[in-house]
Design an enzyme around this catalytic site. Structure first.
Site, short mmCIF file in Angstrom:
data_model
loop_
_atom_site.label_atom_id
_atom_site.label_comp_id
_atom_site.label_asym_id
_atom_site.label_seq_id
_atom_site.Cartn_x
_atom_site.Cartn_y
_atom_site.Cartn_z
N ALA A 172 0.75 -1.46 0.16
CA ALA A 172 0.44 -0.28 -0.04
C ALA A 172 0.97 1.17 -0.35
CB ALA A 172 -0.83 0.08 1.27
N GLU A 212 6.11 8.66 3.57
CA GLU A 212 5.75 8.98 1.88
C GLU A 212 5.14 9.19 0.69
OE1 GLU A 212 9.48 6.60 0.27
OE2 GLU A 212 10.18 6.34 2.43
N MET A 275 17.52 10.55 0.99
CA MET A 275 17.12 9.08 0.53
C MET A 275 17.34 9.10 -1.29
SD MET A 275 13.57 7.54 1.97
CE MET A 275 12.12 9.00 1.53
N THR A 276 18.97 9.11 -0.60
CA THR A 276 20.10 9.73 -2.27
C THR A 276 19.44 7.99 -2.59
OG1 THR A 276 21.35 9.88 -0.57
CG2 THR A 276 20.44 11.85 -2.02
N TYR A 277 19.03 6.99 -3.47
CA TYR A 277 19.15 6.09 -3.45
C TYR A 277 17.64 5.02 -4.40
CZ TYR A 277 18.06 5.31 0.92
OH TYR A 277 17.15 5.39 1.94
N GLU A 278 17.84 3.98 -5.49
CA GLU A 278 16.84 3.99 -5.37
C GLU A 278 16.21 4.30 -6.83
OE1 GLU A 278 14.44 1.01 -5.46
OE2 GLU A 278 16.25 0.59 -3.55
N TRP A 400 20.60 2.39 4.55
CA TRP A 400 19.64 1.63 3.48
C TRP A 400 20.41 0.29 3.09
CZ3 TRP A 400 14.50 1.31 5.42
CH2 TRP A 400 13.71 0.10 4.70
#
Length: 423
Positions: A172, A212, A275-278, A400
């Site tokens: 979700a 988020e 969150m400097t990734y993905e 992370w």
């Protein structure tokens, strides 16, 4: 630590002789499964004497000084160099080293004894620990978490435990849930009372708010919730932090970004986790997961509205393997950096390095004849990220997520920084 990139035909014995260390030291530092199985492009950390650097092909003094957070003049003086422009590959330099003091955080997604073991394994390198996650419910209650053993490990390792809450799950997005809670003063108060109860009962010392996919229209509600959290928790002796999507401007559109008000978070909370990734998303096409060129854009914006000493640089420590050509909706496999190296060795795939993204990758064909592309982290990419933390003078680093072995990272982290212990 020195970083050495393996060339065709090199053996561990040859490399050990070059740096004056033993093969066993290299094997131990890199946790090599089969010591003599190397592939070109593989980066190794070499445990050289403190304050020592062996010049690599193509390196200059400016790069070396930047790597160790010192100056060209100090290196020239320490080595009595007559001609600083004439340094040769293999030359041994003495480096006057200064190590910045930083905070280091790590999230965990595993719980119970597994999570506790992960904390113990790297506890000496951590300032904070954030278990993922206590989920907020529509009635203001919180889900439970098997965190007793993990809290004991954190306490034993002098790590500050930070309670983490969120609105989303694997199934979700949580946008509607966030609206329900954030638009109601009564529910906000209930959530914060429940948080405070858990923190007092279990010994958490701070809060991390990771909301988020918040609707853009709820941006002010979210800011108000952050302020309410600070007003309630600060008098009780707790700090408040938040997690922020990687924005490059205040006008960036999209449900991931618009409600994350960098300037407001920078003023309200004690620190933020970027969150400097993905970028290399598991359902997207193959690319670097944490490309440094994209991260730089985020930091260039962030430091204009958030104090640098409030910013934790987000660093992902897992690898991904995509089938190529990529088919929309097809999920990449996620695993550790160690597994990435094992696959490169298994398939004899030379490792390449993207100089723009500052990330390693390789391609291979599996036993079924399928093409794969793997992006991961290695000593070079980790060092590039550490250098960026120094260049931007940030508060520190947030990982992370624990559970993916990456031994090179922790050795280099300690080589670059003094890690602050707040308990």
């Amino acid at each position: 630590m020195q970083i050495h990139v393996v060339h065709t035909g090199e053996t561990l014995w040859m490399i050990s002789q070059r740096y004056g260390v033993t093969v066993t030291q290299i094997v131990t530092a890199n946790k090599l499964d089969v010591p003599n199985n190397l592939v070109p492009g593989m980066a190794l950390v070499i445990p050289t004497a403190p304050g020592t650097h062996f010049v690599q092909p193509g390196e200059n003094l400016w790069e070396i000084a930047r790597r160790y957070d010192t100056t060209i003049q100090e290196i020239v003086r320490a080595n009595q160099l007559q001609n600083p422009s004439m340094i040769l590959a293999g030359m041994r330099l003495t480096i006057p080293v200064y190590k910045p003091v930083i905070d280091v955080n790590a999230y965990t997604i595993n719980t119970g004894e597994t999570g506790a073991r992960e904390i113990q394994e790297v506890g000496q390198y951590l300032t904070y620990w954030m278990p993922f996650v206590y989920s907020v419910q529509e009635d203001g209650s919180l889900t439970t978490l098997d965190d007793t053993a993990m809290l004991q490990s954190a306490n034993a390792e002098r790590i500050v435990p930070v309670m983490t809450i969120t609105n989303f799950s694997a199934t979700a997005a949580g946008s509607g849930l966030a609206h329900t809670v954030l638009s109601s003063s009564e529910l906000q108060e209930k959530v914060l009372n429940n948080i405070l109860s858990v923190m007092k009962e279990k010994g958490y010392q701070g809060l991390n708010i990771d909301f988020e996919n918040v609707y853009p229209a709820d941006r002010n509600f979210y800011n108000q919730f952050l302020q309410r959290a600070v007003d309630k928790l600060h008098p009780e002796g707790y700090f408040v932090s938040s997690a922020l999507a990687p924005k490059v401007s205040s006008e960036q559109q999209g449900v991931l970004y618009e409600a994350h008000d960098y300037e407001a978070h920078g003023k309200i909370v004690d620190f933020v986790v970027l969150m400097t990734y993905e970028w290399g998303y598991r359902f997207g096409p193959p690319q670097a997961i944490s490309p440094l060129n994209q991260i730089k854009r985020v930091l260039d914006y962030a430091v204009t509205v958030i104090p640098r000493d409030k910013i934790l640089f987000g660093f992902q420590i897992y690898a991904r393997d995509w089938l190529v050509p990529h088919v929309q909706g097809q999920e990449a496999e996620t695993f550790s950096q160690q597994e990435a190296l094992r696959r490169a060795i298994q398939y004899g795939a030379p490792i390449q390095y993207d100089l723009i993204a500052q990330s390693p990758f390789f391609r291979y064909v599996d036993a079924q004849g399928r093409d794969h592309e793997v992006w991961f982290e290695d000593a070079r990419s980790a060092q590039a990220k550490f250098t960026m933390v120094k260049d931007y003078k940030l508060r520190g680093i947030s990982y992370w997520v624990l559970g993916y072995p990456f031994p090179q990272n922790w050795l280099l982290l300690e080589d670059n920084f003094t890690i602050r212990k707040r308990v």
